[in-house]
Design a protein around this motif. Structure first.
Motif: not given
Ligand SMILES: Nc1ncnc2c1ncn2[C@@H]1O[C@H](COP(=O)(O)OP(=O)(O)OP(=O)(O)O)[C@@H](O)[C@H]1O
Ligand SMILES: Nc1ncnc2c1ncn2[C@@H]1O[C@H](COP(=O)(O)OP(=O)(O)OP(=O)(O)O)[C@@H](O)[C@H]1O
Ligand SMILES: [Mg+2]
Ligand SMILES: [Mg+2]
Lengths: 189, 511, 256
Positions: B86-91, B96, C159, C210-211, C214-215, C218
């Protein structure tokens, strides 16, 4: 009034896109139904008004309806439903947003959601006028848009409302809705 | 050490919206700049919640009723979350990492170099930068998450169990990387397993189950002077395995196997192979007998989960796979219970209690079904119309109240003392893990497949879980378990299946 | 899902693909607006001819695929046209039966709207086939100062689409592993829909949430550099010239 945060924006846009995908399939269905059932097809038209009120019911923050509607339309546009849907998405979202604004973002009942759908429909009608879709005989005009209004109410007032209620049971709503001030007050004691 | 405070909370009160129980009640904690702080506490005590509050994720991105007299937040921080999914915003991996670099306004030309450098640091070896994150194993994802934080070059770093899913070698490497790259940072770490990393920390704070601080000192002092607390709360400390299991004779953990092995073979793989994307796994021969306790080990990305998937028929395979003597079909075999590596994948209901009662209900129904199969041989060929008109099968054997009582007892045993009408997602990661394992444990099928059932657990829960499994084993159930925990492999397994270089090797263990 | 996405990957790149997506978008959008609010058949036809030449000659897709993509557009514009012909307003009645009334005015507006739909469809296709959405959004941020938070949220949403399809599979797995019986009886369809749809929407929202977190974690920053850089080239000049020429020819045609 709670402003939209980055997280809200992501959630709303994703809702818009989910509906955009559904609307894509709906569009194909609509094209098939179009020539077969010239007037009754209006009854499934409400699908296009659903996304804005749905997002508003779910998130309960200003701007949700408009943003979700625009996002849904943008998706439709990029999967090839024509460019003009961008304008429709904008004006329909705006119509719904105005209704929630009129109730100062406090009421989220069936009636308000349905009314938001009807206002979306009204917004769409304005564009239809300039497009030329409304160059109909008076009776046909009334039947067409009358049915569309009914459909708008069914999809936004009833379907959207009950789907949101089902979602409340899964507790996702507690992630995204603003929290009650009373809960914070309680902590202060 | 400098005395400026990097972050602090004073008299913090917090709870989850709609809950009665406070997670924190007047918690005060100050962390000076540059400190390396380790937070210890039983699963569910609020460690993850605290990290999110201190970083400002609550209330910036997560809603939660919160009140404190004073709170100092860092302006520049990085976070490795507990759940690798659950910690990524890109694929893609490169996108990322690029996302972080974009935020830092690093010029495009420097990006690739920095990415390769940081992936090297966390020892994540990939065929190409542009690899889909979805195709990484859980452990590889954890490394990527750390890589992203390292790129961020923050002042304060929050690490929520950064190595929970890593293989032993990976744990070493990650901690080396953390030590090497974060030596000047303020670092706040939550980790259950503390062997080998303790000496790096300046300070250890221990929480009890209620979320209150019960010890706060240098590591040495905490582990020497506060040990009774640690034992009472079930928190890991060095040598806890030895202390806990010296009390139990070995035979209580596993049935003694005499010289000749008469146990029937339940599961048999021969010339068995799996393909998944570009990945392949081959098994020459492997078999599981009744009451076996098999541990599957191997590096992150070796294919352990993949093998388990295939055993549960969630992935296709080639070669022979016999189960209870018969060649397996495409459906999940009746005799298999399964626990996913990601606990959330297990959940199907809206309430915690329903998850367990559902499993119990299925168990009762299948016992009942076994008794009646002789009389109903035509059940396979039932026409869709027949199915449509057939009334729903009522469960006569198990009244609702009895199921609920049985379920709450099971929940209690695995230390899930939370309101049972909560949604399964509204649990801490460790609690989710226990709930997902529980749904399989109560089914009592002859084979149980578990994908890292003990990750993220405190000592108390780990031991309860293992003892429960040992009881099942003694009752004749076969356990096949993926784990990175050498202690479990050493103390419990009757066979070790090691996956390396796309091959499975079997080692029997005599005890 | 990947098959669906690959379907929209051109077989070869042409100068149109190298045009700046924002510029292309703006010009095509302007043409669309112009067309949307006008009612001149000659104008529509002029644009259809010009843009079709561009589309069929240089969008980088095989002829067969382009033709295939025209089917829904033709279908939809035909049905709009027909229904307006049958029920449209008009006094000069040519033929009448029950509620159907065809007049010369209604034929005119039917043809008008049919052609307009076709043209707008072609404009959309031209953009869709030559600028992938990801590139378009990156270009919006870089050339049009489109706010990054909306663009990235939209990118994240795009995505998620393949994941939503994967999520169906995950859900099916969970239901299998947990032995949830396939619904039977009269309400089977309804129960099945409920068993899947609500959790899937909930899951999409959870993932989105959750995205978002995460953003934030980051250190999402509106002021940023870009990994995928879009800029301008001489292809853009060519496109502008083409659009102007196209409009000029069309206007000339209309004036005749
Ligand atoms: N969304 C939620 N709604 C209600 N309660 C929650 C929610 N998330 C967590 N909780 C509860 O809050 C408490 C603290 O959770 P938290 O995730 O902080 O625990 P933790 O100490 O990190 O545990 P673990 O070691 O298992 O990760 C737990 O008792 C949990 O059940
Ligand atoms: N959906 C997928 N498609 C293609 N390849 C995949 C997919 N999921 C995993 N893989 C690849 O399969 C290999 C094995 O992955 P698997 O998840 O089985 O590893 P694992 O041994 O369980 O690792 P870990 O201990 O980190 O969980 C990895 O190389 C991974 O990249
Ligand atoms: Mg935690
Ligand atoms: Mg795995």
């Amino acid at each position: 009034m709670k402003k939209l945060q980055l997280v809200d924006i992501v959630v709303i846009i994703v809702i818009g896109i989910v509906f955009g995908v559904i609307m894509k399939f709906w569009d194909d269905l609509y094209s098939v139904v179009k020539p077969m059932l010239p007037t009754l097809r209006q009854l499934i038209y409400g699908m296009w008004f659903m996304v804005g009120p749905f997002a508003a019911l779910l998130i309960r923050k200003p701007g949700a309806a408009l943003l979700a509607s625009l996002a849904g339309a943008s998706l439709s546009a990029i999967v090839g439903n024509g460019f003009e849907v961008l304008m429709y998405g904008f004006i329909q979202g705006l119509g719904a947003e105005l209704v929630f604004l009129a109730f100062r973002y406090r009421k989220y009942s069936i009636a308000v959601a349905g009314l938001a759908g009807i206002m979306s429909c009204a917004g769409g009608f304005l564009l239809d006028l300039s497009y030329g879709y409304a160059d109909l005989e008076a009776w046909a005009l009334i039947v067409k848009y009358g049915l569309r209004v009914i459909s708008a109410f069914i999809f936004t007032g009833i379907f959207a409302y009950y789907i949101v209620q089902a979602l409340e049971k899964t507790k996702v709503t507690s992630l995204i809705r603003p929290i009650d001030d009373s809960e914070i007050e309680q902590l202060k004691q | 050490m400098s005395t400026t405070t990097a972050l602090s909370v004073t008299k913090l009160r917090a709870k989850y919206s709609g809950e009665k129980q406070l997670v924190f009640n007047d918690l005060t904690l100050a962390i000076p700049q540059g400190q390396k702080l380790l937070l210890l506490g039983p699963s569910g005590c609020g460690k993850s919640t605290l990290l999110q509050i201190m970083s400002g994720i609550v209330p910036d991105a997560v809603q939660m009723p919160l009140h404190s007299e004073h709170i100092t937040k860092p302006s520049n921080w990085g976070f490795v979350f507990q759940d690798p999914d659950t910690q990524f915003c890109m694929s893609y991996v490169d996108e990322e990492l690029a996302f972080v670099l974009e935020n830092l306004r690093i010029p495009r030309e420097q990006m690739e170099l920095l990415m390769n450098e940081v992936l090297n640091q966390v020892q994540l070896k990939l065929p190409a930068l542009h690899t889909p994150i979805a195709e990484l194993s859980q452990g590889m994802k954890q490394r990527l998450a750390l890589a992203a934080v390292l790129l961020l070059k923050p002042d304060v770093v929050f690490l929520d169990e950064p190595s929970a899913l890593l293989d032993p070698e990976g744990k070493l490497q990650i901690w080396q990387a953390i030590r090497r790259t974060l030596s000047n940072h303020t670092v706040i770490v939550v980790e259950h397993h503390i062997n080998g990393i303790l000496e790096w920390f300046d300070r250890v704070v221990v929480f009890n189950r209620q979320g209150d601080i019960i010890a706060d000192d240098q590591p040495k002092v905490v582990f020497e002077q506060h040990k009774p607390f640690l034992m009472q709360e079930g928190i890991w400390y060095p040598n806890i395995w030895e202390e806990h299991f010296q009390a139990l004779p070995n035979s209580a953990i596993a049935p003694l196997l005499d010289g000749v092995d008469h146990r029937p073979t339940l599961l048999e793989l021969e010339n068995f192979s799996i393909e998944r994307g570009g990945f392949r796994l081959h098994v020459d021969y492997a078999a599981a007998k009744q009451s076996d306790w098999i541990t599957i080990i191997g590096r992150n990305g070796a294919g352990k989960s993949t093998l388990l998937y295939a055993l549960a028929r969630l992935l296709n395979s080639n070669g022979s796979y016999r189960i209870l003597g018969a060649e397996a079909t495409d459906d999940i075999p009746d005799s298999i219970s399964y626990v996913f590596q990601n606990p959330e994948l297990q959940f199907i209901a809206d309430r915690i209690i329903d998850e367990v009662t559902h499993s119990l209900q299925v168990k009762h129904a299948s016992i009942e079904g076994e008794a009646t199969t002789d009389q109903a041989p035509e059940s396979r060929a039932n026409h869709w119309l027949h199915r449509l008109l057939k009334p729903k099968r009522k469960n006569k054997t198990a009244p609702k109240e009895q199921l609920i009582a049985e379920a709450s007892q099971a929940l209690e045993q695995l230390h899930l003392n939370v309101p049972y009408e909560r949604h399964p997602y509204e649990l801490s990661i460790g609690q989710k893990r226990r709930l997902s394992v529980l749904t399989a444990l109560v089914e009592k099928r002859s084979i149980i497949l578990l994908d890292e059932p003990t990750f993220g657990q405190d000592a108390r829960s780990t031991f309860v879980m293992l003892e429960w499994l040992a009881r099942l084993q003694a009752a004749g159930i076969t356990i096949i378990m993926v784990t990175h925990d050498e202690q479990i492999v050493r103390r419990f397994s009757t066979q070790v299946w090691e996956i390396d270089q796309q091959m499975l090797t079997v080692t029997s263990r005599k005890r | 899902m990947n098959n669906v996405l690959n379907w929209f990957t051109p077989s070869y790149q042409t100068w149109l693909h190298r045009c700046n997506p924002s510029l292309k978008f703006l010009i095509l959008f302007a043409i669309m607006l112009f067309v949307f609010f006008s009612r001149a058949l000659e104008l529509y036809i002029g644009y259809i001819v010009c843009l079709s030449i561009l589309l069929w000659s240089s969008c980088g897709f095989p002829i067969r695929k382009i033709a295939l993509l025209h089917i829904p557009i033709l279908f939809s514009s035909l049905s709009s046209g027909i229904s307006l012909t049958l029920f449209g307003r008009g006094n000069d009645v040519l033929w009448q039966w029950w509620i159907i009334k065809i007049s010369s005015e209604s034929i005119h507006s039917g043809i008008l709207i049919g052609t307009k739909s076709l043209l707008i469809g072609i404009i959309g296709l031209l953009l869709l086939l030559t600028s992938p959405p990801v590139k378009l959004l990156y270009s919006f941020m870089q050339q049009l100062r489109f706010p990054a938070k909306y663009a990235y949220a939209f990118l994240a949403g795009l995505r998620l689409v393949p994941f939503m399809i994967e999520e169906v599979q995950l859900r099916r797995r969970a239901l299998r592993i947990r032995r949830v019986q396939r619904p039977t009886g009269i309400t089977a369809v309804y129960t099945t829909i409920k068993l899947y749809s609500i959790p899937l929407i909930a899951q999409a929202i959870r993932r989105a949430h959750r995205i978002g977190i995460a953003m934030v974690a980051k250190q999402f920053n509106q002021q940023r550099t870009y990994y995928y850089i879009t800029g301008f080239s001489w292809h853009d000049a060519a496109f502008v010239i083409f659009a102007l020429a196209c409009t000029f020819v069309t206007m000339l045609f209309t004036a005749l």
